[in-house]
Scaffold this motif. Structure first.
Motif, short mmCIF file in Angstrom:
data_model
loop_
_atom_site.label_atom_id
_atom_site.label_comp_id
_atom_site.label_asym_id
_atom_site.label_seq_id
_atom_site.Cartn_x
_atom_site.Cartn_y
_atom_site.Cartn_z
N ARG A 1 0.80 -1.22 0.00
CA ARG A 1 0.00 0.00 0.00
C ARG A 1 0.84 1.27 0.00
O ARG A 1 0.30 2.37 -0.12
CB ARG A 1 -0.91 0.02 1.24
N GLY A 2 2.14 1.12 0.17
CA GLY A 2 2.99 2.30 0.27
C GLY A 2 2.80 3.04 1.58
O GLY A 2 3.01 4.26 1.64
N ASP A 3 2.38 2.32 2.64
CA ASP A 3 2.11 2.95 3.93
C ASP A 3 3.29 2.82 4.87
O ASP A 3 4.16 1.95 4.72
CB ASP A 3 0.88 2.29 4.60
N ARG A 4 3.27 3.68 5.89
CA ARG A 4 4.24 3.59 6.98
C ARG A 4 3.51 3.75 8.30
O ARG A 4 2.45 4.37 8.36
CB ARG A 4 5.30 4.70 6.85
N ILE A 5 4.09 3.21 9.35
CA ILE A 5 3.51 3.32 10.68
C ILE A 5 4.57 3.89 11.62
O ILE A 5 5.74 3.50 11.57
CB ILE A 5 3.02 1.96 11.21
N SER A 6 4.14 4.78 12.47
CA SER A 6 5.06 5.32 13.47
C SER A 6 4.96 4.49 14.75
O SER A 6 3.88 4.03 15.12
CB SER A 6 4.75 6.78 13.77
N TYR A 7 6.08 4.31 15.39
CA TYR A 7 6.15 3.60 16.66
C TYR A 7 6.58 4.60 17.72
O TYR A 7 7.72 5.05 17.75
CB TYR A 7 7.16 2.45 16.59
N GLU A 8 5.58 4.99 18.55
CA GLU A 8 5.80 6.01 19.58
C GLU A 8 6.39 7.28 18.96
O GLU A 8 7.30 7.88 19.51
CB GLU A 8 6.71 5.46 20.68
N GLY A 9 5.84 7.65 17.80
CA GLY A 9 6.22 8.90 17.15
C GLY A 9 7.40 8.80 16.20
O GLY A 9 7.75 9.77 15.55
N ALA A 10 8.04 7.61 16.09
CA ALA A 10 9.21 7.47 15.22
C ALA A 10 8.89 6.55 14.05
O ALA A 10 8.16 5.56 14.18
CB ALA A 10 10.38 6.91 16.02
N PHE A 11 9.46 6.88 12.88
CA PHE A 11 9.33 6.05 11.70
C PHE A 11 10.65 5.31 11.45
O PHE A 11 11.73 5.84 11.70
CB PHE A 11 9.00 6.89 10.46
N PHE A 12 10.56 4.06 10.95
CA PHE A 12 11.74 3.29 10.60
C PHE A 12 11.60 2.84 9.15
O PHE A 12 10.53 2.40 8.73
CB PHE A 12 11.88 2.07 11.52
N ASP A 13 12.69 2.96 8.41
CA ASP A 13 12.64 2.66 6.98
C ASP A 13 12.97 1.21 6.66
O ASP A 13 12.42 0.62 5.74
CB ASP A 13 13.61 3.57 6.21
N GLY A 14 13.87 0.61 7.41
CA GLY A 14 14.31 -0.74 7.08
C GLY A 14 13.34 -1.81 7.48
O GLY A 14 12.58 -1.67 8.44
N ALA A 15 13.36 -2.93 6.74
CA ALA A 15 12.46 -4.04 7.03
C ALA A 15 12.75 -4.65 8.39
O ALA A 15 11.82 -5.00 9.14
CB ALA A 15 12.59 -5.10 5.94
N GLU A 16 14.02 -4.79 8.75
CA GLU A 16 14.37 -5.47 9.99
C GLU A 16 13.78 -4.75 11.20
O GLU A 16 13.18 -5.39 12.08
CB GLU A 16 15.89 -5.56 10.12
N GLU A 17 13.96 -3.43 11.28
CA GLU A 17 13.45 -2.68 12.43
C GLU A 17 11.91 -2.71 12.46
O GLU A 17 11.30 -2.87 13.51
CB GLU A 17 13.94 -1.24 12.38
N ASN A 18 11.29 -2.55 11.29
CA ASN A 18 9.83 -2.59 11.25
C ASN A 18 9.29 -3.96 11.65
O ASN A 18 8.29 -4.05 12.39
CB ASN A 18 9.34 -2.23 9.84
#
Length: 514
Positions: free
Chosen positions: A472-489
């Motif tokens: 979907r081309g979406d991103r989710i923030s975790y406690e206000g922070a975004f992560f780009d890499g697959a591993e962290e997400n």
């Protein structure tokens, strides 16, 4: 502004939302807490109507959760009805009808095939529309509410909104000067309030302006426009609303803010003495001078009937409750209108232990626990405290396979639409509750991949959720922070999925949401 809107904001759509308080089980509990017979017998089909339904999110949820009942919704904004109808069609709902109509049209020429209703509800509409439209609403209720039926009306209440009166008028006047859409005009008007305050306007307190700015920063611009830019915006005293309802033979019976039905939790002894000495028609208004209550959720009834004590106690004892918080979150310290109250340990400690283990129990089963001191509690108190504190919800019916299938189909399509619009939360339809339960964005993702066939295993759910987000081309923030890499997400997603598998999924299964 367009000419058809009668001073009501219509150039931008309202905020979608699910409102638990206007579901039939919640209204029924409010009635029982005040010793009033609910409109229908527990677990039986009903007819339900929402006036000013917006996107009809609550009406749709009730229809999907109660597929043998008949639900109607009316709104004068065609964009709202178009969205609601599209959702009903996508979700496969055949028991809801949504119509575009003004209150004037409904009062003059309601659909001929429309049934009489057990429940007619309005959320927030009353204090946003003109006196003429309020009269049309009462005419509609008078003609189409069954004897013994409920009219549920929420509104901005006085004196709680007194501080906002000069602020709303100035916001409206400032916004009138612009020609931009309402969302832009309300933002500009809020900024202009700062200039007035800085120049020395004592009726514009800084803390209130900060709250408005905070709502704008959170993205609640549609709410701000609809709340503050309606030409006929007018908070109300309760006794004025009750007087306006009288021509439809409606009497006030309860509040859907359940703990407010317990006077000792709302008023100090000296306050209660003053309220009790007042005429019955004035007591709720007098209460509002002592309570911090800027928004009322009033339950009116056409032909209120007291429940005989024996039948009342039996129905309360038979009422099943299901736990809606994790077992380790159960607490005897609850928030009440006066501040905090502590539920007695002799009964509630063993009752909570049993409820934590069994998840769903009737009020009678809790009262009959051999280890609980039943002499310190009664059915009315247990029902009110557990539901009013938000730790349990009333179970409306037994979940059948058919009901679960209807709910699952609706939830799947609804979540896909929420994803398209970027909503961070919504409600899942739950047949056991004749309504829904709120879910956050991680739970929404988990539900989508679960119904798509992903095993209920945290790592698998995290991978499937990550793939869905990428598609979907979406991103989710975790406690206000975004992560780009697959591993962290994937790591962060798996942490959420572990909690969902352990807590949320069993709950959804128990209430028929999945």
């Amino acid at each position: 502004m367009t000419s058809w809107n009668e001073g009501y904001v219509s150039d931008i759509e309202y905020v979608p939302g699910f409102y638990l308080e206007q579901t039939p089980p919640r209204i029924d509990v409010a009635c029982m807490l005040r010793n009033i017979e609910p409109p229908v017998a527990q677990g039986t089909p009903f007819t339900y109507c929402e006036l000013g339904c917006g996107f009809a999110e609550t009406a749709l949820a009730i229809a999907a959760a109660s597929h043998h009942s008949e639900v109607w919704g009316f709104d004068f904004n065609p964009a709202h009805i178009a969205r609601g109808r599209a959702m009903a069609k996508a979700g496969g709902l055949g028991n809801i009808r949504l119509e575009e109509a003004s209150f004037d049209q409904l009062a003059r020429n309601a659909p001929r095939d429309m049934p009489a209703f057990d429940y007619i509800v309005l959320h927030g509409v009353w204090s946003w529309v003109s006196l003429e439209n309020r009269a049309h609403i009462v005419t509609f209720i008078d003609r189409h509410l069954k004897p013994g039926g409920v009219a549920y009306v929420t509104y901005n209440a006085l004196p709680g909104w007194t501080q906002a009166l000069p602020i709303q008028r100035l916001l409206l006047n400032l916004a009138r000067a612009g020609s931009a859409p309402s969302d832009r005009r309300v933002i500009d008007a809020i900024a202009a309030l700062r200039d007035f305050a800085a120049a020395g306007a004592p009726s514009l307190p800084t803390d209130y302006l900060d709250r408005l700015a905070g709502e704008a920063e959170k993205g609640s611009v549609s709410y701000l426009a609809h709340e503050y830019l309606n030409e006929h915006w007018a908070p109300c005293f309760h006794d004025d609303v009750a007087r306006d309802m009288a021509p439809a033979k409606l009497d006030y019976v309860a509040t859907a803010n359940l703990l407010e039905n317990f006077p000792d939790l709302c008023l100090k002894p000296e306050q209660r003495q003053l309220v009790d000495a007042a005429p019955a028609s004035q007591r709720e208004t007098f209460k509002d001078y002592f309570m911090v209550r800027a928004f009322r959720r009033d339950v009116f009834m056409r032909g209120a009937r007291e429940i005989p004590v024996r039948r009342r106690d039996q129905r309360m004892r038979e009422q099943r409750l299901t736990l809606i918080v994790p077992p380790d979150a159960l607490t005897r310290t609850i928030k009440v209108p006066l501040g905090e109250a502590t539920l007695n340990e002799g009964f509630y400690a063993p009752a909570f232990a049993a409820l934590a283990e069994r998840q769903t129990m009737s009020v009678g089963e809790l009262l009959d626990l051999p280890e609980a001191d039943g002499s310190t509690a009664n059915a009315r108190e247990v029902l009110g405290m557990l539901t009013g504190s938000g730790q349990a919800l009333p179970v409306a019916t037994v979940v059948t396979d058919e009901a679960r299938d209807v709910a699952r189909a609706y939830n799947r399509h609804h979540l896909a639409i929420c994803a398209d619009t970027g909503r961070p939360g919504t409600a899942l339809v739950a047949p056991a509750l004749c309504g829904g339960v709120s879910v956050n964005v991680f739970e929404m993702l988990a539900y989508e991949v679960l119904v798509a066939g992903t095993p209920a295993e945290p790592a698998a759910l995290a991978r499937a959720a990550w793939a869905l987000l990428q598609s979907r081309g979406d991103r989710i923030s975790y406690e206000g922070a975004f992560f780009d890499g697959a591993e962290e997400n994937l790591t962060r997603l798996q942490e959420h999925m572990e909690k969902i598998v352990a807590i949320s999924l069993p709950f959804w299964q128990r209430i028929g949401a999945i």
